[in-house]
Design an enzyme around this catalytic site. Structure first.
Site, PDB file in Angstrom:
ATOM      1  N   SER A 130       0.852  -1.200   0.000  1.00 17.65           N
ATOM      2  CA  SER A 130       0.000   0.000   0.000  1.00 17.65           C
ATOM      3  C   SER A 130       0.878   1.237   0.000  1.00 17.65           C
ATOM      4  CB  SER A 130      -0.894   0.007   1.239  1.00 17.65           C
ATOM      5  OG  SER A 130      -1.550   1.263   1.402  1.00 17.65           O
ATOM      6  N   TYR A 160      -2.510  -0.378  10.215  1.00 18.81           N
ATOM      7  CA  TYR A 160      -2.593  -0.829   8.827  1.00 18.81           C
ATOM      8  C   TYR A 160      -1.329  -0.462   8.067  1.00 18.81           C
ATOM      9  CZ  TYR A 160      -4.122  -1.001   3.941  1.00 18.81           C
ATOM     10  OH  TYR A 160      -4.207  -1.241   2.586  1.00 18.81           O
TER      11      TYR A 160
END
Length: 282
Positions: free
Chosen positions: A173, A186
């Site tokens: 990500s 995250y």
């Protein structure tokens, strides 16, 4: 550019409840046999990027096994799209935060397909926090179980069944590259998964199994309205230099590139970051 209106829905999210619907069925994509005869396992393959990757792989000639949490309608739609290309599709429901389930997913894939040529550990979870002190151990543990531990468990279980020329494509990500002030656990988990890509690429070099990573910027998927909250969804992705979030169909070709030996035989330990123009240092 399509503005994303404020909206929310229960976790883990469903495609048919989104406004607008994401473009994730690869309708304008034409395969050329890049993955002919290959067998792939994709986690989180029911919707969003995972669905687009599954359909792209099928259009390139691969049979596809899909592991997903609980989104039955989305998973069935993805299977329908894969089978429409004349390819086999195996659906497996369950929680990848459980080590035994990860082992079972691999075992069921092998029972159906005999081997795994391409492994895509894509499933992930996220939940924002506005105050770091409120990020409790339960959330931290689950985030890492789904986003990092499951990658370890799946790769470990799959490796005995992956031939030379196999490919592992891990999903990172943009947040793993530059952090995120509200998606703290995250972002840390994605950074770990991306570093795991680099280590595995070195470790598996002698086995001729390539390991790479796709690290997207903002992408319009069911996880967004199911986790970010109404206010954060309003205008989602417009902070990117291109002024919009990506559609899953725009990200899936990166996975095809890494999965195909014809396209990326000299690539391993690489991170491809389709971020809509956000430039990363280093």
């Amino acid at each position: 550019m399509t503005h994303k209106p404020a909206q929310s829905q229960p976790y883990p999210g469903a495609t048919d409840q989104m406004t607008p619907r994401p473009r994730d069925e690869m309708a304008d994509y034409t395969g050329s046999g890049l993955l002919a005869g290959r067998r792939a396992l994709i986690t989180g393959g029911d919707s969003g990027i995972g669905r687009a990757v599954a359909v792209a792989f099928a259009k390139q000639g691969a049979d596809v096994a899909i592991a997903y949490l609980s989104e039955d309608a989305d998973a069935e739609r993805t299977a329908e799209l894969v089978r429409a290309e004349g390819r086999r599709c195996l659906l497996m429901r369950g929680d990848l935060a459980d080590e035994q389930h990860c082992n079972d997913v691999v075992a069921r894939t092998i029972a159906e397909f005999d081997r795994i040529d391409v492994l895509v550990p894509h499933a992930a979870t996220q939940r924002p926090v506005t105050d770091f002190a409120r990020l409790d151990t339960e959330q931290l543990t689950r985030t890492f179980q789904v986003n990092v531990f499951s990658v370890f468990w799946l790769v470990r279980a799959a490796l005995p069944h992956m031939p030379k020329g196999g490919s592992i494509v891990i999903t990172g990500s943009i947040n793993g590259l530059r952090g995120n002030k509200t998606l703290i656990d995250y972002a840390a988990s994605k950074s770990a998964a991306m570093n795991l890509t680099l280590s595995l690429a070195q470790h598996l070099m002698d086995r001729e199994i390539r390991v790479n990573c796709v690290a997207p910027g903002p992408v319009w998927t069911p996880l967004i309205p199911a986790t970010l909250g109404t206010d954060a969804v309003e205008g989602f992705g417009e902070q990117a230099p291109m002024g919009r979030a990506a559609e899953p169909d725009e990200i899936a070709p990166s996975y095809v590139f890494f999965a195909s030996n014809r396209l990326s035989s000299y690539y391993t330990g690489e991170v491809l970051a389709p971020t809509g123009g956000e430039i990363q240092a280093g």
